[in-house]
Design an enzyme around this catalytic site. Structure first.
Site, mmCIF file in Angstrom:
data_model
loop_
_atom_site.group_PDB
_atom_site.id
_atom_site.type_symbol
_atom_site.label_atom_id
_atom_site.label_comp_id
_atom_site.label_asym_id
_atom_site.label_seq_id
_atom_site.Cartn_x
_atom_site.Cartn_y
_atom_site.Cartn_z
ATOM 1 C CG ASN A 1 -1.866 1.122 1.326
ATOM 2 O OD1 ASN A 1 -2.373 1.573 0.294
ATOM 3 N ND2 ASN A 1 -2.158 1.598 2.519
ATOM 4 C CB SER B 1 4.935 5.188 4.011
ATOM 5 O OG SER B 1 5.306 6.169 4.948
ATOM 6 C CG ASP C 1 -2.580 3.402 6.666
ATOM 7 O OD1 ASP C 1 -2.625 2.696 5.647
ATOM 8 O OD2 ASP C 1 -3.333 4.370 6.850
HETATM 9 C C1 GAR Z 1 -2.326 8.472 -2.877
HETATM 10 O O1 GAR Z 1 -1.672 9.511 -2.201
HETATM 11 C C2 GAR Z 1 -2.390 7.238 -2.012
HETATM 12 O O2 GAR Z 1 -1.224 6.991 -1.312
HETATM 13 C C3 GAR Z 1 -3.519 7.630 -1.105
HETATM 14 O O3 GAR Z 1 -4.485 8.136 -1.982
HETATM 15 C C4 GAR Z 1 -3.814 8.793 -3.055
HETATM 16 C C5 GAR Z 1 -4.371 8.303 -4.369
HETATM 17 O O4 GAR Z 1 -4.054 9.199 -5.384
HETATM 18 N N1 GAR Z 1 -3.985 6.529 -0.325
HETATM 19 C C6 GAR Z 1 -4.459 6.684 0.910
HETATM 20 O O5 GAR Z 1 -4.562 7.769 1.475
HETATM 21 C C7 GAR Z 1 -4.891 5.400 1.578
HETATM 22 N N2 GAR Z 1 -5.102 5.612 2.965
HETATM 23 P P1 GAR Z 1 -4.370 8.858 -6.912
HETATM 24 O O6 GAR Z 1 -5.786 8.306 -6.986
HETATM 25 O O7 GAR Z 1 -4.235 10.174 -7.614
HETATM 26 O O8 GAR Z 1 -3.336 7.861 -7.362
#
Ligand code: GAR
Length: 190
Positions: free
Chosen positions: A101, A130, A139
């Protein structure tokens, strides 16, 4: 790969996999809703699937349907990047430790669904990005890579998140390469 939203990290990874020297291929992209980011996979000719969270009576039932699709595609690893749902324990138990993740904070700081907002609200001068192994917590799994990202004066949630995502993409690529090349091995309970 599993997503919920715009899938910009997915798109960056798909772009990277066009390079024949990069030894990773995305075999399918799934989502918990009709996520706009699925279009990036469709454009790349990669199979997509939606297991609509809202169509199931419980998280466990959603998880059973999701696991069925994941089994069909038999990927070496399952990458969550922007999947905004906790996987049910049974899904984690079946596919662990092969689920990784990305997270927009320097874990264990700011876990959860609003990591960027939480970092801004805390008034810290830096946060991070991360890549972790998914376990049955929020997480809380083993950290495979992480890097600090400074918070600039005037940053909004969007400007900061955009800069964090640039780092997430680089870390994810490196982790996937390390896994394929055997520099990192993920084992049960480690
Ligand atoms: C990313 O920053 C990912 O790490 C985060 O959502 C975003 C997705 O961006 N995930 C979380 O926060 C999970 N808890 P994207 O749809 O533009 O790739």
């Amino acid at each position: 790969m599993l997503i919920s939203g715009g899938g910009s990290n997915l798109r960056a990874l798909l772009d990277r996999t066009r390079d024949s020297d990069f030894p990773v291929r995305v075999v399918a992209v799934g989502a918990d809703r009709d996520a706009p980011g699925l279009d990036h996979a469709r454009e790349a000719g990669i199979p997509t699937f939606v297991v609509d969270y809202g169509a199931f009576a419980s998280r466990a039932e959603w998880g059973e349907a999701l696991a069925e699709r994941l089994r069909e595609h038999a990927a070496d690893a399952i990458v969550l990047s922007g999947l905004m749902r906790l996987l049910p324990d049974a899904v984690v138990a079946e596919f662990a430790p092969r689920i990784i993740n990305t997270h927009p904070a320097h874990l264990p700081e700011f876990p959860g669904a609003h990591a960027v907002r939480d970092a801004l609200a805390a008034g810290v001068s830096e946060t991070g990005a991360s890549v972790i192994v998914v376990d049955d917590g929020v997480d809380s799994g083993p950290i495979l890579a992480r890097e600090r990202v400074p918070i600039e004066p005037g940053d909004t949630e969007d400007t900061l998140h955009d800069r964090i995502k640039l780092v997430e993409r680089r870390l994810l690529e490196r982790v996937l390469l390390d896994l394929v090349e055997g520099h990192v091995e993920i084992q049960e309970n480690r």
